[in-house]
Design a protein around this motif. Structure first.
Motif, PDB file in Angstrom:
ATOM      1  N   GLY A 222      13.421   9.623 -65.967  1.00 57.42           N
ATOM      2  CA  GLY A 222      13.352   8.452 -65.109  1.00 57.42           C
ATOM      3  C   GLY A 222      12.313   8.522 -64.017  1.00 57.42           C
ATOM      4  N   THR A 223      11.399   9.502 -64.093  1.00 57.13           N
ATOM      5  CA  THR A 223      10.366   9.636 -63.069  1.00 57.13           C
ATOM      6  C   THR A 223       8.996   9.673 -63.729  1.00 57.13           C
ATOM      7  N   LYS A 224       7.968   9.541 -62.903  1.00 49.24           N
ATOM      8  CA  LYS A 224       6.592   9.667 -63.369  1.00 49.24           C
ATOM      9  C   LYS A 224       5.906  10.755 -62.555  1.00 49.24           C
ATOM     10  N   GLY A 225       5.484  11.807 -63.220  1.00 47.25           N
ATOM     11  CA  GLY A 225       4.781  12.887 -62.537  1.00 47.25           C
ATOM     12  C   GLY A 225       5.681  13.907 -61.875  1.00 47.25           C
ATOM     13  N   GLU A 226       6.991  13.874 -62.167  1.00 48.06           N
ATOM     14  CA  GLU A 226       7.915  14.844 -61.591  1.00 48.06           C
ATOM     15  C   GLU A 226       8.505  15.709 -62.705  1.00 48.06           C
ATOM     16  N   TYR A 227       8.697  16.995 -62.380  1.00 48.23           N
ATOM     17  CA  TYR A 227       9.111  17.945 -63.404  1.00 48.23           C
ATOM     18  C   TYR A 227      10.144  18.899 -62.852  1.00 48.23           C
ATOM     19  N   ASN A 228      10.907  19.498 -63.779  1.00 45.64           N
ATOM     20  CA  ASN A 228      11.892  20.518 -63.453  1.00 45.64           C
ATOM     21  C   ASN A 228      11.466  21.860 -64.019  1.00 45.64           C
ATOM     22  N   LEU A 229      11.929  22.917 -63.364  1.00 45.44           N
ATOM     23  CA  LEU A 229      11.744  24.276 -63.862  1.00 45.44           C
ATOM     24  C   LEU A 229      13.059  24.750 -64.449  1.00 45.44           C
ATOM     25  N   CYS A 230      13.011  25.254 -65.672  1.00 48.60           N
ATOM     26  CA  CYS A 230      14.203  25.794 -66.321  1.00 48.60           C
ATOM     27  C   CYS A 230      13.913  27.201 -66.819  1.00 48.60           C
ATOM     28  N   LYS A 231      14.783  28.122 -66.474  1.00 51.22           N
ATOM     29  CA  LYS A 231      14.628  29.486 -66.956  1.00 51.22           C
ATOM     30  C   LYS A 231      15.012  29.559 -68.427  1.00 51.22           C
ATOM     31  N   THR A 232      14.228  30.296 -69.197  1.00 51.71           N
ATOM     32  CA  THR A 232      14.500  30.394 -70.627  1.00 51.71           C
ATOM     33  C   THR A 232      15.906  30.909 -70.889  1.00 51.71           C
ATOM     34  N   SER A 233      16.332  31.867 -70.104  1.00 45.91           N
ATOM     35  CA  SER A 233      17.651  32.466 -70.318  1.00 45.91           C
ATOM     36  C   SER A 233      18.781  31.479 -70.090  1.00 45.91           C
ATOM     37  N   GLU A 234      18.474  30.364 -69.392  1.00 43.40           N
ATOM     38  CA  GLU A 234      19.499  29.374 -69.103  1.00 43.40           C
ATOM     39  C   GLU A 234      19.478  28.219 -70.102  1.00 43.40           C
ATOM     40  N   MET A 235      18.488  28.215 -71.000  1.00 42.54           N
ATOM     41  CA  MET A 235      18.332  27.082 -71.886  1.00 42.54           C
ATOM     42  C   MET A 235      19.341  27.122 -73.026  1.00 42.54           C
ATOM     43  N   THR A 236      19.667  25.951 -73.537  1.00 47.75           N
ATOM     44  CA  THR A 236      20.562  25.823 -74.669  1.00 47.75           C
ATOM     45  C   THR A 236      19.823  25.106 -75.777  1.00 47.75           C
ATOM     46  N   THR A 237      20.463  24.992 -76.944  1.00 46.11           N
ATOM     47  CA  THR A 237      19.814  24.326 -78.071  1.00 46.11           C
ATOM     48  C   THR A 237      19.566  22.853 -77.792  1.00 46.11           C
ATOM     49  N   SER A 238      20.318  22.295 -76.839  1.00 42.59           N
ATOM     50  CA  SER A 238      20.133  20.887 -76.506  1.00 42.59           C
ATOM     51  C   SER A 238      19.443  20.715 -75.167  1.00 42.59           C
ATOM     52  N   SER A 239      18.645  21.716 -74.801  1.00 44.46           N
ATOM     53  CA  SER A 239      18.064  21.730 -73.459  1.00 44.46           C
ATOM     54  C   SER A 239      17.095  20.584 -73.218  1.00 44.46           C
ATOM     55  N   LEU A 240      16.479  20.044 -74.270  1.00 47.63           N
ATOM     56  CA  LEU A 240      15.549  18.954 -74.057  1.00 47.63           C
ATOM     57  C   LEU A 240      16.263  17.697 -73.578  1.00 47.63           C
ATOM     58  N   GLU A 241      17.565  17.608 -73.827  1.00 46.54           N
ATOM     59  CA  GLU A 241      18.331  16.452 -73.379  1.00 46.54           C
ATOM     60  C   GLU A 241      19.076  16.735 -72.086  1.00 46.54           C
ATOM     61  N   LYS A 242      19.232  18.010 -71.711  1.00 45.29           N
ATOM     62  CA  LYS A 242      20.013  18.359 -70.531  1.00 45.29           C
ATOM     63  C   LYS A 242      19.133  19.022 -69.482  1.00 45.29           C
ATOM     64  N   THR A 243      19.332  18.629 -68.237  1.00 44.77           N
ATOM     65  CA  THR A 243      18.562  19.223 -67.149  1.00 44.77           C
ATOM     66  C   THR A 243      19.457  19.871 -66.108  1.00 44.77           C
ATOM     67  N   ALA A 258      -9.770  12.060 -59.613  1.00 49.18           N
ATOM     68  CA  ALA A 258     -11.120  11.583 -59.954  1.00 49.18           C
ATOM     69  C   ALA A 258     -11.218  11.086 -61.399  1.00 49.18           C
ATOM     70  N   ASP A 259     -10.100  10.660 -61.969  1.00 50.66           N
ATOM     71  CA  ASP A 259     -10.050  10.154 -63.355  1.00 50.66           C
ATOM     72  C   ASP A 259     -10.480  11.193 -64.384  1.00 50.66           C
ATOM     73  N   SER A 260     -10.601  12.445 -63.964  1.00 52.61           N
ATOM     74  CA  SER A 260     -11.133  13.455 -64.882  1.00 52.61           C
ATOM     75  C   SER A 260     -10.292  14.724 -64.956  1.00 52.61           C
ATOM     76  N   HIS A 261      -9.359  14.899 -64.035  1.00 51.94           N
ATOM     77  CA  HIS A 261      -8.613  16.149 -63.963  1.00 51.94           C
ATOM     78  C   HIS A 261      -7.115  15.910 -63.771  1.00 51.94           C
ATOM     79  N   TYR A 262      -6.335  16.839 -64.318  1.00 53.33           N
ATOM     80  CA  TYR A 262      -4.928  16.925 -63.958  1.00 53.33           C
ATOM     81  C   TYR A 262      -4.809  17.930 -62.812  1.00 53.33           C
ATOM     82  N   ALA A 263      -3.948  17.617 -61.855  1.00 52.76           N
ATOM     83  CA  ALA A 263      -3.680  18.535 -60.751  1.00 52.76           C
ATOM     84  C   ALA A 263      -2.180  18.709 -60.635  1.00 52.76           C
ATOM     85  N   ALA A 264      -1.728  19.944 -60.671  1.00 51.09           N
ATOM     86  CA  ALA A 264      -0.302  20.245 -60.526  1.00 51.09           C
ATOM     87  C   ALA A 264      -0.065  20.940 -59.194  1.00 51.09           C
ATOM     88  N   ILE A 265       1.014  20.555 -58.536  1.00 51.64           N
ATOM     89  CA  ILE A 265       1.423  21.165 -57.273  1.00 51.64           C
ATOM     90  C   ILE A 265       2.843  21.680 -57.431  1.00 51.64           C
TER      91      ILE A 265
END
Length: 300
Positions: A222-243, A258-265
């Motif tokens: 439901g967001t644009k440009g926002e992301y979560n961090l998930c530890k691999t050890s915490e992931m499940t088989t349905s992790s793409l649907e669960k946050t 500048a229409d040319s680069h991605y920038a992550a913070i």
């Protein structure tokens, strides 16, 4: 807002350059992102002025590089860091030339504030990233910051999925495999790479402390440009649907520059902020010449 003295500079290369425009410190959970385009810095006297801001060791490192473009970009990167940090010293106690730096245990550069015992220095954190055509510096107060910039047209020599299987988590590979269009898949690969770099740099412990395949970055529903961090050890088989197993101690933003680069913070969530949203202010600069406010955004 655009502050420019380009025409004056072009009329007189021997003029004394103006002072940097002072700014208020970033607020809690706020990141100021500054960037410069090397191909827009062409005045020889300005480049000479920049070189006078560097320490002898920095000048030596720049001079050892091969090729004029590499030398210029290295000069601009060091200039951007020095001038960006100096903007926030509103008591004029620190100028770009006097800044001294050190590295933490893992090699991440930091300002050596111990050299300014008589000054009321805020706990500024910074991080820098660059490509051949763009250099960026992120600044925060109190909390660590990591940034990365990548060219949107960056080519991947190997098959995207095969490359992802070497470096990304299983969930990220699964996500990329659901994208049928090769160009869209390449872009999502680069976005993930940019976000992962920013996280590792925010940690400040080097890539060996957080290999890319030990954690997952996924977009926040439901967001644009926002992301979560998930530890691999915490992931499940349905992790793409669960946050709900994702780590909320870090906040991410993905922007286009500048229409040319991605920038992550990536910044560490300041518990004292009480869950305040992340705010990002982006400015383009040619230090001592031009500052331009590009955008302001608030991310939940």
């Amino acid at each position: 807002m655009r502050i420019s003295v380009i025409s004056q500079l072009q009329r007189s290369f021997s003029m004394e350059f103006p002072s940097l425009v002072s700014l208020k410190l970033p607020s809690p959970m706020e990141t100021h992102l500054w960037y410069i385009r090397p191909d827009e810095v062409k005045i020889p006297s300005l480049l000479k002025h920049y070189s006078q801001l560097l320490s002898p060791s920095e000048i030596d490192k720049v001079s050892q590089l091969r090729g004029d473009q590499l030398k210029k970009n290295a000069l601009l990167a060091r200039t951007l860091v020095r001038t960006t940090i100096a903007r926030y010293q509103t008591n004029n106690a620190v100028d770009p030339r006097s800044l001294m730096f050190k590295k933490n245990t893992y090699g991440k550069p930091e300002v050596d504030w111990q050299n300014y015992k008589n000054c009321n220095i805020p706990p500024l954190h910074f991080n820098i990233s660059h490509t051949d055509s763009l250099i960026a510096c992120g600044v925060t107060v109190h909390v660590p910051v990591g940034i990365d910039v990548e060219d949107k047209e960056r080519k991947i020599k190997h098959d995207v999925l095969a490359f992802a299987e070497r470096f990304y988590s299983a969930d990220e590979v699964k996500f990329l495999s659901t994208i049928p269009d090769p160009e869209s898949q390449r872009k999502e690969f680069i976005k993930l790479w940019t976000l992962k770099e920013a996280y590792v740099k925010a940690l400040g412990k080097g890539f060996s402390a957080a290999p890319f395949n030990t954690f997952t970055i996924q977009s926040k529903a439901g967001t644009k440009g926002e992301y979560n961090l998930c530890k691999t050890s915490e992931m499940t088989t349905s992790s793409l649907e669960k946050t709900n197993n994702c780590n909320g101690e870090w906040k991410f933003s993905l922007l286009e520059l500048a229409d040319s680069h991605y920038a992550a913070i990536c910044i560490e969530d300041d518990q004292a902020s009480g869950g305040a949203p992340m705010r990002v202010i982006v400015r383009k600069t040619i230090p001592f010449v031009e500052d331009e406010l590009i955008s302001e955004s608030i991310l939940l």
